[in-house]
Design a protein around this motif. Structure first.
Motif, PDB file in Angstrom:
ATOM      1  N   ALA A 204      44.829  74.548  16.864  1.00  0.00           N
ATOM      2  CA  ALA A 204      45.741  73.469  17.262  1.00  0.00           C
ATOM      3  C   ALA A 204      45.159  72.689  18.431  1.00  0.00           C
ATOM      4  O   ALA A 204      45.205  71.449  18.468  1.00  0.00           O
ATOM      5  CB  ALA A 204      47.093  74.060  17.640  1.00  0.00           C
ATOM      6  N   ALA A 205      44.584  73.414  19.384  1.00  0.00           N
ATOM      7  CA  ALA A 205      44.001  72.762  20.568  1.00  0.00           C
ATOM      8  C   ALA A 205      42.818  71.889  20.174  1.00  0.00           C
ATOM      9  O   ALA A 205      42.643  70.781  20.707  1.00  0.00           O
ATOM     10  CB  ALA A 205      43.562  73.825  21.571  1.00  0.00           C
ATOM     11  N   GLN A 206      42.018  72.392  19.231  1.00  0.00           N
ATOM     12  CA  GLN A 206      40.858  71.610  18.774  1.00  0.00           C
ATOM     13  C   GLN A 206      41.327  70.308  18.113  1.00  0.00           C
ATOM     14  O   GLN A 206      40.746  69.238  18.328  1.00  0.00           O
ATOM     15  CB  GLN A 206      40.031  72.438  17.794  1.00  0.00           C
ATOM     16  N   ILE A 207      42.418  70.419  17.304  1.00  0.00           N
ATOM     17  CA  ILE A 207      42.956  69.224  16.639  1.00  0.00           C
ATOM     18  C   ILE A 207      43.417  68.219  17.696  1.00  0.00           C
ATOM     19  O   ILE A 207      43.209  67.018  17.573  1.00  0.00           O
ATOM     20  CB  ILE A 207      44.117  69.615  15.689  1.00  0.00           C
ATOM     21  N   ASP A 208      43.999  68.741  18.790  1.00  0.00           N
ATOM     22  CA  ASP A 208      44.447  67.854  19.878  1.00  0.00           C
ATOM     23  C   ASP A 208      43.291  67.358  20.739  1.00  0.00           C
ATOM     24  O   ASP A 208      43.503  66.627  21.710  1.00  0.00           O
ATOM     25  CB  ASP A 208      45.444  68.594  20.777  1.00  0.00           C
ATOM     26  N   GLY A 209      42.083  67.814  20.436  1.00  0.00           N
ATOM     27  CA  GLY A 209      40.893  67.324  21.143  1.00  0.00           C
ATOM     28  C   GLY A 209      40.598  68.038  22.438  1.00  0.00           C
ATOM     29  O   GLY A 209      39.920  67.491  23.316  1.00  0.00           O
ATOM     30  N   ALA A 210      41.115  69.261  22.615  1.00  0.00           N
ATOM     31  CA  ALA A 210      40.849  70.001  23.863  1.00  0.00           C
ATOM     32  C   ALA A 210      39.402  70.496  23.892  1.00  0.00           C
ATOM     33  O   ALA A 210      38.901  71.004  22.885  1.00  0.00           O
ATOM     34  CB  ALA A 210      41.804  71.179  23.972  1.00  0.00           C
ATOM     35  N   SER A 211      38.772  70.336  25.050  1.00  0.00           N
ATOM     36  CA  SER A 211      37.383  70.811  25.196  1.00  0.00           C
ATOM     37  C   SER A 211      37.386  72.351  25.272  1.00  0.00           C
ATOM     38  O   SER A 211      38.432  72.952  25.566  1.00  0.00           O
ATOM     39  CB  SER A 211      36.786  70.239  26.477  1.00  0.00           C
ATOM     40  N   PRO A 212      36.210  72.980  25.032  1.00  0.00           N
ATOM     41  CA  PRO A 212      36.157  74.449  25.116  1.00  0.00           C
ATOM     42  C   PRO A 212      36.652  74.966  26.476  1.00  0.00           C
ATOM     43  O   PRO A 212      37.316  75.983  26.553  1.00  0.00           O
ATOM     44  CB  PRO A 212      34.679  74.764  24.901  1.00  0.00           C
ATOM     45  N   TRP A 213      36.295  74.256  27.568  1.00  0.00           N
ATOM     46  CA  TRP A 213      36.736  74.695  28.895  1.00  0.00           C
ATOM     47  C   TRP A 213      38.259  74.657  29.013  1.00  0.00           C
ATOM     48  O   TRP A 213      38.887  75.578  29.522  1.00  0.00           O
ATOM     49  CB  TRP A 213      36.079  73.834  29.977  1.00  0.00           C
ATOM     50  N   ARG A 214      38.878  73.521  28.504  1.00  0.00           N
ATOM     51  CA  ARG A 214      40.340  73.403  28.571  1.00  0.00           C
ATOM     52  C   ARG A 214      41.015  74.472  27.711  1.00  0.00           C
ATOM     53  O   ARG A 214      42.052  75.010  28.080  1.00  0.00           O
ATOM     54  CB  ARG A 214      40.780  72.005  28.137  1.00  0.00           C
ATOM     55  N   GLN A 215      40.366  74.804  26.570  1.00  0.00           N
ATOM     56  CA  GLN A 215      40.914  75.877  25.718  1.00  0.00           C
ATOM     57  C   GLN A 215      40.901  77.208  26.477  1.00  0.00           C
ATOM     58  O   GLN A 215      41.866  77.974  26.466  1.00  0.00           O
ATOM     59  CB  GLN A 215      40.076  76.021  24.443  1.00  0.00           C
ATOM     60  N   PHE A 216      39.782  77.428  27.162  1.00  0.00           N
ATOM     61  CA  PHE A 216      39.650  78.673  27.927  1.00  0.00           C
ATOM     62  C   PHE A 216      40.678  78.711  29.063  1.00  0.00           C
ATOM     63  O   PHE A 216      41.347  79.716  29.287  1.00  0.00           O
ATOM     64  CB  PHE A 216      38.225  78.761  28.488  1.00  0.00           C
ATOM     65  N   ARG A 217      40.777  77.562  29.746  1.00  0.00           N
ATOM     66  CA  ARG A 217      41.643  77.469  30.932  1.00  0.00           C
ATOM     67  C   ARG A 217      43.130  77.579  30.565  1.00  0.00           C
ATOM     68  O   ARG A 217      43.889  78.222  31.281  1.00  0.00           O
ATOM     69  CB  ARG A 217      41.326  76.126  31.626  1.00  0.00           C
ATOM     70  N   HIS A 218      43.527  76.941  29.451  1.00  0.00           N
ATOM     71  CA  HIS A 218      44.959  76.844  29.149  1.00  0.00           C
ATOM     72  C   HIS A 218      45.433  77.774  28.035  1.00  0.00           C
ATOM     73  O   HIS A 218      46.641  77.910  27.840  1.00  0.00           O
ATOM     74  CB  HIS A 218      45.318  75.387  28.815  1.00  0.00           C
TER      75      HIS A 218
END
Lengths: 305, 440
Positions: A204-218
């Protein structure tokens, strides 16, 4: 007579009737009882005994003499004890913080689809299965003037470092071993935590365009919170109790630079035979670990609700 | 058949002479055949504990087998523990009332056992003597000093080690020196040799001329004590109640230690450990090293083989030599049944009966008179040097707090050598720590 006696009708006894859930509960307690008894006898009674002995002067052979809080008061004024506590705190801080970072980083790395992942995981876990005594002996040779560590430093034109024979370096040498040994263990715990995070969150995060760092962080970090708490509490407790490596490699020296609290407790009890004083130190150590653990739990549970 | 009275009398006299007559060899504590005393006739088992050292263990086991033949009603149950663990094992077991009948401990620890009332004085009947003085007379002067308390002998040493200087002949020859002619007598002589023997490549020490011990505080005290005494001082008073760690003599000794280290050694670079204390010397990494006669078999088994020389412990003033003796001794547990205690002392007497065998089989020197006259001693390398050092020695300090005192000394030495601390300041701190301990 005995035949006659055996033919007499037996007096009727009231039988205790238990329903099925009570029987199950009773069976459960019966199974637990031996383990519980072992824990109480071999864990809690000695701990209580330590509290009792800490109020006494006791050399093992002569009977204990009650001295109240004298051991505790003495310790707070004893530069050797205070130095030992300082060494232990340094060890805990400088070994645990890198362990948290490194073990999480390795867990994230090994959680990815990389070639020969299982092989790397097993190789990384090797230091954990190696006995502490073997670790200490192997590292003693590695730290020698002509050992592996100084040879590698020599490739970069760095002069040999007297790792274990210098009060400036010895604690760092011991800390390095602590990090090397603990990291893979906590990596496995983090790995288990990472694998419990549903993959859909990342999709879901990837679809929303979240970077790997933001995925890790959030995503990763918040969902790893319970695992992180477990790792932090466990690693601090284990680091507070470090004993075998400094005992074997330096004996607490040079000039007390590696005399961690558990080693000092051991020496006070079994080399100086001051059991009361050693027990008082153990009480201090217990209190420190307890306070630190409660503090960590409190920090992590803040905002939970 | 009747024997004439004269014949009977002669037979009796010969038998008596065989039983009580002098044995061939040195006068050990249990020298000669079994003396007459009431030895228990029923079956008795005794526990004997000793510290692990290969040749020593092998010899004690041999003695146990031999004792079984002499005393078939006695069973000897052995337990072996490492030298570092022995003191704590003994203390814990004695506290639990399960300690051995015969114990083996570092001589400096026995004062603690004595003050805790767990030691049985030597059984004079077993040793066939009328007084403790008579027993002491079998030893070199002061030989039983470590185990004598309030005039009674409580422990008997099976080793009284001198501290002597071992030289590596090959390394001396490489430096253009003759280990016989150039052997140092004083600390000044020793320091003069160091520039020739020490080798440094860049910032790497590839050979040390001489080194003090850094693997154990007890060993550090073994060297600092005689050095302090050479300057006319002492570490501890006779009654063990006053420490003199920051006396001018001790400060001078530690200053000398520091200067010798700077000139001759490299304490940051060593493979010596508590279990392998002589390693640097055996590896040819240190050219001169102070150790005891027990190290001789190790040196002979190393690449050095017989290419070594032993000379006396270096002196401040060779005209007034002073060194130190330390060792291990047998003691008997007071809290055992009377019959066990008789058997225990009898077993100790039996074990110590042949000092020359102790020397040949374990490399240990019993401080008894006449050992030097035996064939074994005559063949033992540099035996006369070791005995000369024993003759000018005082025993390692006796104190209930010996480990804490050694720790304080070790801490002072380490901080001077490793951290460049001032010897006086380091010893002031050690004195303060020890005074606090002794006050309690």
């Amino acid at each position: 007579m005995s035949v006659l006696a055996s033919t007499q009708p037996r007096p009727t006894r009231k039988r205790l009737r238990l329903d099925i859930s009570a029987k199950q509960a009773l069976f459960g307690y019966a199974i637990l009882l031996p383990t519980l008894a072992i824990i109480v006898i071999f864990r809690f009674l000695p701990m209580l005994q330590a509290f009792y002995i800490s109020l006494h002067e006791y050399d093992l052979i002569r009977p204990p003499r009650f001295i109240g809080l004298e051991n505790f008061i003495d310790l707070l004024q004893d530069p050797l004890f205070l130095n030992s506590a300082r060494v232990s705190i340094l060890y805990v801080v400088f070994s645990c913080v890198p362990v948290w970072v490194l073990s999480l980083a390795l867990a994230v790395l090994f959680n990815r689809e990389i070639r020969a992942k299982n092989l790397f995981r097993s190789a990384a876990f090797m230091p954990v299965v190696m006995p502490a005594v073997v670790n200490a002996v192997v590292w003693t040779f590695m730290y020698h003037q002509d050992g592996v560590v100084n040879t590698i430093l020599g490739w970069f034109s760095i002069d040999p470092i007297p790792w274990l024979r210098s009060s400036r370096w010895a604690l760092w040498a011991i800390i390095l071993i602590g990090i090397w040994r603990a990291t893979p263990y906590y990596m496995v715990i983090f790995l288990a935590g990472l694998q419990a995070i549903p993959h859909e969150y990342y999709e879901a995060a990837q679809i929303d365009g979240a970077s790997p760092w933001r995925q890790f962080r959030h995503i990763t970090l918040p969902l790893l919170k319970p695992t992180t708490l477990l790792v932090m509490v466990m690693s601090v407790i284990v680091a507070m109790k470090v004993f075998a490596v400094p005992l074997i490699m330096t004996g607490g020296g040079p000039a007390d630079s590696t005399r961690v609290l558990p080693l000092f407790i051991y020496q006070t009890a079994f080399e100086f035979f001051k059991m009361g004083r050693a027990a008082a130190m153990s009480v201090f150590l217990f209190a420190a670990v307890m306070v630190f653990t409660l503090l960590q739990i409190r920090l992590f549970s803040r905002g939970e609700d | 058949m009747r024997f004439p009275t004269g014949f009977l009398a002669l037979t009796l006299l010969v038998s008596l002479a065989l039983v009580t007559g002098p044995a061939v060899g040195p006068a050990g504590a249990g020298e000669g055949p079994t003396p007459a005393f009431a030895f228990p006739s029923e079956n008795i088992a005794i526990e004997v504990w000793w510290h692990e050292y290969g040749p020593f263990t092998a010899y004690v086991k041999e003695l146990i087998e031999a004792y079984k033949k002499v005393r078939p009603n006695v069973t000897v149950n052995p337990t072996v523990a490492s030298s570092t663990d022995m003191n704590q094992k003994l203390t814990v077991s004695l506290a639990a009332g399960t300690g051995p009948d015969v114990m083996d401990a570092d001589a400096s620890y026995y004062v603690a056992y004595y003050s805790k009332g767990v030691l049985e004085p030597a059984n004079l009947d077993v040793f066939g003597v009328k007084s403790y003085e008579e027993l002491m007379a079998r030893y070199v002067p002061g030989g039983l000093a470590s185990g004598t308390f309030d005039g009674k002998v409580y422990t008997l040493p099976y080793q009284g080690n001198s501290m002597s200087l071992f030289l590596n002949n090959k390394l001396f020859a490489e430096a253009g020196l003759d280990p016989k002619r150039d052997a140092p007598k004083s600390w000044k002589d020793l320091m003069a040799l160091c520039p020739k023997l020490k080798k440094v490549e860049g910032r790497r020490t590839v050979r040390k001329a001489f080194e003090f011990p850094y693997h154990s505080p007890r060993w550090q005290l073994q060297d600092l004590q005689p050095m302090t005494e050479q300057f006319g001082g002492k570490i501890l008073s006779e009654d063990g109640k006053t420490a003199y760690l920051n006396s001018p003599e001790t400060v001078t000794a530690l200053t000398l230690w520091r200067d010798v280290t700077k000139a001759c050694g490299d304490p940051k670079n060593t493979k010596n450990t508590a279990s392998n204390p002589n390693q640097d010397f055996l590896d040819g990494f240190t050219a001169m090293w102070v150790t005891g006669p027990w190290a001789t078999p190790q040196v002979q088994a190393s690449p050095i083989k017989n290419e070594f020389t032993v000379v006396g412990f270096p002196q401040v003033d060779p005209a007034k030599p002073h060194t130190m003796v330390y060792g291990w001794a047998w003691g008997v547990n007071k809290n055992k049944p009377e019959k066990n205690k008789i058997v225990a002392w009898d077993f100790v007497r039996f074990m110590l009966a042949k000092p020359e065998e102790w020397l040949a089989k374990a490399g240990f020197v019993q401080p008894v008179k006449g050992v030097g006259d035996t064939e074994v001693a005559k063949k033992f390398p540099f035996f006369e040097v070791h005995m000369k050092d024993v003759a000018t020695a005082s025993w390692y300090i006796r104190s209930e707090n010996v480990n804490e005192i050694a720790q304080a000394v070790g801490r002072a030495v380490d901080s001077v050598v490793y951290d460049g601390a001032d010897p006086k300041a380091a010893l002031d701190a050690a004195q303060a720590a020890v005074e606090k301990i002794l006050k309690k």
